[in-house]
Scaffold this active site. Sequence first.
Site, short mmCIF file in Angstrom:
data_model
loop_
_atom_site.label_atom_id
_atom_site.label_comp_id
_atom_site.label_asym_id
_atom_site.label_seq_id
_atom_site.Cartn_x
_atom_site.Cartn_y
_atom_site.Cartn_z
N SER A 209 0.85 -1.19 0.00
CA SER A 209 0.00 0.00 0.00
C SER A 209 0.89 1.25 0.00
CB SER A 209 -0.97 -0.05 1.19
OG SER A 209 -1.99 0.90 1.06
N HIS A 469 -7.67 -5.52 -0.69
CA HIS A 469 -6.39 -4.94 -0.27
C HIS A 469 -5.80 -5.72 0.91
CE1 HIS A 469 -3.80 -1.48 -0.77
NE2 HIS A 469 -3.89 -1.13 0.51
#
Length: 541
Positions: A209, A469
């Site tokens: 990320s 994610h």
Amino acid sequence: MYSTNIRLIFLLGSLWITSSVSDPADPLLVELPSGKLRGRDNGNYYSYESLPYAEPPTGELRFEAPQPYKQQWTDTFDATQPPVLCMQWGQFVEGDNKLAGDEDCLTVSIYKPNNSSRNSFPVVAYIHGGAFMFGGSSENGHDKFMSDGNLILVKISYRLGPLGFASTGDANLPGNFGLKDQRLALLWIKQNIASFGGEPENILVIGHSAGGASVHLQMLREDFRNVAKAAISFSGNALDPWVVQQGGRGRAFELGRIVGCGQTSDSLTLKKCLKSKSASEIVSSVRSFLVLSYVPFSTFGPVVEPPDAPEAFITQHPIDIIKSGKFAQIPWALSHTTEDGGYNAAFLLEKQSSTGQERIEELNDRWFDWAPYLLFYRDSMTTIKDMDDYSRKLRQEYLGDRRFSVESYWDLQRLFTDVLFKNETEKILDLYRKHGKSPVYGFAYDNPANAGIGQALAKRTDINFGTVHGDDYFLIFENVVREFQLRSDEEIISRNFLKMMNDFILSENGTLAFDTCVFQDNVDSSKVQLLSITQNGCENL
């Protein structure tokens, strides 16, 4: 660029690169330039935690580039204490007060296999995620990683949020302090890791990320090749719209107004005032920038610094650096998950206590207000009309004439995935295909966790979010947002990821493989190459 390139050359050639554990009979005792330290025996690995690489970024050193740690230890340093979080307004902290961590936090933590079959180990340097706003090295577990027994792991802590990234866009308060922290930490690792049995010539830098975007940003400096042999960015790169944003100057002065610095328009006056405030005041101001829940999820992040900024990190937009070819040409892999956009779309499915309805229903009335913040184009549009036109275009493209609802959530999540993660991953691969020289690889992960970040944000378990994610990365580093117990197929994938990293570091020509699949290099390829990783195996697309 950095005015400290000379210092880099000095550091890389300095004395302690060839130092070793001071007493082979006592692997917990290590000697560094600052003195001796003692770590902890955890059974299958040793840990040496909370080692300072920079002077505390407090007082006059707040909002300044980090200064190398120069204190000397008269007693043996206790390296058994886990790292503290850098001060932050944390998205996943329960309650209204989300303040956590300390301002004095610039440390690295080292984890070494207890493996007597070898004298030295390749090194993985790890930059944590958290939208440049929150998170920490201690929040991602390493037991799974260390069970492999073949790699030294080094976790980096760096400044976050306004303390790490506030910028007025000029030389007085240029920003990117968190990226400069990472940079100094990587130099510290290069200089000192041999003391722990690490191989300074075999360093892989990875992140997820914002950590993945940080890895890419570090690569945009040509001299990064003197630090790392290879790099991997999971679900994050420098072109994602939430990474390098515009509007930083306005946010910096608004920060000053919120904490009581008045309406000054002078950046030097603002900086002086901010240094006089408490760190908790500054960080708690983040709540004033949120329009709903934790939106936008990144309010202070990387910026392009002016050329006259002292010790500037980057002075061109990442896309211009890539097109110039003047970046670290080392083997690199980047990725996305097939439903990365579950972060931060899933919170829209949380049921509101006042109405019993999901927040997604509110989008029908608030789309034009919220979309620019949700998808990070609020500061990149010239006029409100441009912004509204783009909001309308996105809605029409992904939902057509349907309403926002639980039934149309998957299309909204797909919009989030494309805009925030997938589109720029493919764009990056295409750019490196034309401007890169060292191997560049891409992969997409499609294997949903039983419970992951989607369920955590939505606060419900009755929704299928797909592969969201972190569903891949948290197979390597345990995280509270997904269940720790892995399925048998995830155990296999986890081992394959660890082997992939180990082999990538040691490869002489930058070859990358996952299980039975060899990644296809995008550089000079006729089209973008992507490896698909699923529950059933892998396949080049």
